[in-house]
Design a protein around this motif. Structure first.
Motif, PDB file in Angstrom:
ATOM      1  N   UNK A 171       6.386   6.528   2.768  1.00 39.34           N
ATOM      2  CA  UNK A 171       5.056   7.122   2.622  1.00 39.34           C
ATOM      3  C   UNK A 171       4.533   6.914   1.202  1.00 39.34           C
ATOM      4  N   UNK A 172       5.446   6.810   0.226  1.00 42.89           N
ATOM      5  CA  UNK A 172       5.050   6.531  -1.155  1.00 42.89           C
ATOM      6  C   UNK A 172       4.893   5.041  -1.422  1.00 42.89           C
ATOM      7  N   UNK A 173       5.673   4.222  -0.709  1.00 45.28           N
ATOM      8  CA  UNK A 173       5.694   2.779  -0.971  1.00 45.28           C
ATOM      9  C   UNK A 173       4.532   2.045  -0.300  1.00 45.28           C
ATOM     10  N   UNK A 174       4.210   2.432   0.931  1.00 48.20           N
ATOM     11  CA  UNK A 174       3.297   1.625   1.747  1.00 48.20           C
ATOM     12  C   UNK A 174       1.897   1.412   1.169  1.00 48.20           C
ATOM     13  N   UNK A 175       1.306   2.383   0.463  1.00 46.04           N
ATOM     14  CA  UNK A 175      -0.020   2.112  -0.099  1.00 46.04           C
ATOM     15  C   UNK A 175      -0.042   0.949  -1.084  1.00 46.04           C
ATOM     16  N   UNK A 176       1.101   0.599  -1.676  1.00 44.57           N
ATOM     17  CA  UNK A 176       1.185  -0.587  -2.523  1.00 44.57           C
ATOM     18  C   UNK A 176       1.600  -1.803  -1.716  1.00 44.57           C
ATOM     19  N   UNK A 177       2.500  -1.611  -0.773  1.00 43.90           N
ATOM     20  CA  UNK A 177       3.058  -2.721  -0.008  1.00 43.90           C
ATOM     21  C   UNK A 177       2.029  -3.354   0.928  1.00 43.90           C
ATOM     22  N   UNK A 178       1.162  -2.530   1.502  1.00 47.22           N
ATOM     23  CA  UNK A 178       0.154  -3.009   2.456  1.00 47.22           C
ATOM     24  C   UNK A 178      -1.200  -3.147   1.768  1.00 47.22           C
ATOM     25  N   UNK A 179      -1.926  -4.142   2.152  1.00 46.40           N
ATOM     26  CA  UNK A 179      -3.279  -4.315   1.615  1.00 46.40           C
ATOM     27  C   UNK A 179      -4.145  -3.116   2.009  1.00 46.40           C
ATOM     28  N   UNK A 180      -3.924  -2.597   3.215  1.00 42.56           N
ATOM     29  CA  UNK A 180      -4.638  -1.400   3.655  1.00 42.56           C
ATOM     30  C   UNK A 180      -3.692  -0.579   4.529  1.00 42.56           C
ATOM     31  N   UNK A 181      -2.989   0.345   3.902  1.00 47.13           N
ATOM     32  CA  UNK A 181      -2.046   1.181   4.654  1.00 47.13           C
ATOM     33  C   UNK A 181      -2.780   2.190   5.533  1.00 47.13           C
ATOM     34  N   UNK A 200      -0.665  17.150   2.525  1.00 47.06           N
ATOM     35  CA  UNK A 200      -0.126  18.227   1.708  1.00 47.06           C
ATOM     36  C   UNK A 200       1.389  18.189   1.835  1.00 47.06           C
ATOM     37  N   UNK A 201       2.079  18.047   0.732  1.00 48.29           N
ATOM     38  CA  UNK A 201       3.536  17.996   0.774  1.00 48.29           C
ATOM     39  C   UNK A 201       4.100  19.384   1.043  1.00 48.29           C
ATOM     40  N   UNK A 202       4.951  19.482   2.042  1.00 45.15           N
ATOM     41  CA  UNK A 202       5.648  20.733   2.329  1.00 45.15           C
ATOM     42  C   UNK A 202       7.008  20.740   1.632  1.00 45.15           C
ATOM     43  N   UNK A 253       6.465  22.122  -1.946  1.00 45.05           N
ATOM     44  CA  UNK A 253       5.129  22.288  -2.494  1.00 45.05           C
ATOM     45  C   UNK A 253       4.773  21.254  -3.541  1.00 45.05           C
ATOM     46  N   UNK A 254       4.289  21.706  -4.671  1.00 49.95           N
ATOM     47  CA  UNK A 254       3.832  20.802  -5.722  1.00 49.95           C
ATOM     48  C   UNK A 254       4.973  19.980  -6.303  1.00 49.95           C
ATOM     49  N   UNK A 255       6.184  20.547  -6.337  1.00 52.69           N
ATOM     50  CA  UNK A 255       7.332  19.771  -6.821  1.00 52.69           C
ATOM     51  C   UNK A 255       7.593  18.584  -5.911  1.00 52.69           C
ATOM     52  N   UNK A 256       7.462  18.789  -4.600  1.00 56.23           N
ATOM     53  CA  UNK A 256       7.629  17.687  -3.650  1.00 56.23           C
ATOM     54  C   UNK A 256       6.508  16.667  -3.794  1.00 56.23           C
ATOM     55  N   UNK A 257       5.274  17.147  -3.979  1.00 53.86           N
ATOM     56  CA  UNK A 257       4.134  16.238  -4.148  1.00 53.86           C
ATOM     57  C   UNK A 257       4.278  15.405  -5.414  1.00 53.86           C
ATOM     58  N   UNK A 258       4.720  16.016  -6.497  1.00 52.64           N
ATOM     59  CA  UNK A 258       4.912  15.287  -7.751  1.00 52.64           C
ATOM     60  C   UNK A 258       6.005  14.242  -7.607  1.00 52.64           C
ATOM     61  N   UNK A 280       6.081   6.735  -5.811  1.00 52.49           N
ATOM     62  CA  UNK A 280       5.059   5.710  -5.557  1.00 52.49           C
ATOM     63  C   UNK A 280       4.926   4.797  -6.775  1.00 52.49           C
ATOM     64  N   UNK A 281       4.888   5.377  -7.972  1.00 61.02           N
ATOM     65  CA  UNK A 281       4.750   4.576  -9.191  1.00 61.02           C
ATOM     66  C   UNK A 281       5.999   3.737  -9.432  1.00 61.02           C
ATOM     67  N   UNK A 282       7.156   4.319  -9.199  1.00 59.68           N
ATOM     68  CA  UNK A 282       8.411   3.603  -9.449  1.00 59.68           C
ATOM     69  C   UNK A 282       8.553   2.380  -8.561  1.00 59.68           C
ATOM     70  N   UNK A 283       8.360   2.568  -7.262  1.00 54.93           N
ATOM     71  CA  UNK A 283       8.585   1.458  -6.334  1.00 54.93           C
ATOM     72  C   UNK A 283       7.441   0.464  -6.335  1.00 54.93           C
ATOM     73  N   UNK A 284       6.254   0.896  -6.788  1.00 55.54           N
ATOM     74  CA  UNK A 284       5.141  -0.061  -6.904  1.00 55.54           C
ATOM     75  C   UNK A 284       5.500  -1.169  -7.871  1.00 55.54           C
ATOM     76  N   UNK A 285       6.218  -0.831  -8.950  1.00 52.80           N
ATOM     77  CA  UNK A 285       6.644  -1.855  -9.907  1.00 52.80           C
ATOM     78  C   UNK A 285       7.589  -2.841  -9.263  1.00 52.80           C
TER      79      UNK A 285
END
Length: 321
Positions: free
Chosen positions: A97-107, A115-117, A295-300, A306-311
């Protein structure tokens, strides 16, 4: 009675009348919940979702049903969950879920659509080989790969951390040429058993029983420390790559429009369910542990991933399209 006096009497009577009762809104949840799993039945994501669904059913007093919507690397599941606005639909996804927005041209989504639970479980990735491969350690495997350039390795799917982590290790850090071959998570492990590919890279749960049975040979665990289920298999970091870590995690998300009452209830119930001794033991047997992020810890955490695997996606040239 004058007209003015009559009006005053009506107003006084209206004031004296009890207020009409408000129509009570049904407490959340007022019917069954469904967890959309972004991967097929039998995947680690599915296993975690079904175990958690059983506990949540007991906790909230409503059935919690699991619906598999696998496809497009998990993107189909996000579309199904994102479309729901009833407050009774949840999504169970993996690191993808974090990787695909970078991996796909249009995820088709961004993390802001959810909302992260909680991040409910994480498992280290593992590298293993067919018994015919004459290697028992990572340095031996890398030497064998250099002598056999282009050797195939089976992985859990394009853009998964077993794929990206292997690319980072083999191609970028070790400088060996290998051919990635995408399978599903469980299928990648069995592909190595059948020698369709001599090397495998998956999250540890699907490979674990095969390693224990001797049908494949464990070479390295990509976690920060050795896994208790395979204490004799050293980490990648121990074998010449300090700081290397590649894990697969599983998280529960709700659509961004989910009523706050439901979100707050889930923020309380999900960690309580994950802490139940029988569930902890069941997941530990599969090398799955709860990192305790809600919550927010999961979202962060999801944003950092997402940033790590985008590289890694950019440096490896990986693409799903």
């Amino acid at each position: 009675m004058t007209i003015a006096a009559g009006r005053r009497a009506v107003i006084a009577a209206a004031i004296a009348m009890p207020a009409a009762p408000r129509i009570a809104q049904a407490a959340w949840p007022d019917r069954s919940l469904r967890i959309i799993v972004a991967f097929p039945p039998g995947s680690s994501t599915d296993v975690v979702a079904r175990a958690l669904a059983q506990k949540l059913t007991e906790a909230i007093g409503q059935p919690v049903l699991v619906e598999n919507r696998g496809g497009a690397g998990g993107n189909l599941g996000t579309q199904a969950a994102k479309a729901a606005t009833d407050g009774h639909t949840l999504l169970m996804h993996s690191t993808a879920i974090s990787v695909n927005p970078t991996l796909y041209r249009n995820a088709g989504y961004t993390l802001d659509d959810f909302t992260a639970i909680a991040v409910v479980a994480t498992a280290p990735n593992g590298i293993f080989v067919h018994p015919s491969v004459p290697a028992t350690t990572l340095p031996e495997l890398l030497a064998w790969m250099r002598a056999n350039p282009g050797s195939a390795y089976a992985h859990s799917g394009t853009g998964t951390t077993p794929h990206l982590g292997a690319e980072l290790l083999f191609r970028t850090l070790a400088g060996v040429q290998a051919t990635p071959v995408a399978f599903g998570p469980a299928q990648a492990a069995t592909a190595v058993v059948g020698n369709q590919a001599p090397i495998g890279s998956t999250s540890l749960p699907p490979a674990l029983p095969l390693i224990r049975e001797g049908r494949v040979r464990g070479i390295a665990v990509a976690g920060a420390r050795r896994d208790p289920t395979l204490p004799d298999v050293p980490t990648v970091a121990e074998q010449g790559f300090p700081g290397f870590e590649a894990s697969t995690w599983f998280g529960m998300f709700a659509p961004a429009r989910t009523p706050n009452e439901g979100v707050q209830r889930l923020l309380a119930e999900v960690p309580r369910a994950m802490a139940s001794p029988d569930l902890v033991a069941r997941l530990a047997a599969l090398s799955l542990t709860d990192p305790g992020l809600t919550g927010e810890a999961a979202a962060s955490f999801a944003r950092r991933e997402a940033a790590r695997w985008a590289e890694v996606v950019r440096s490896s040239g990986a693409t799903a399209e």
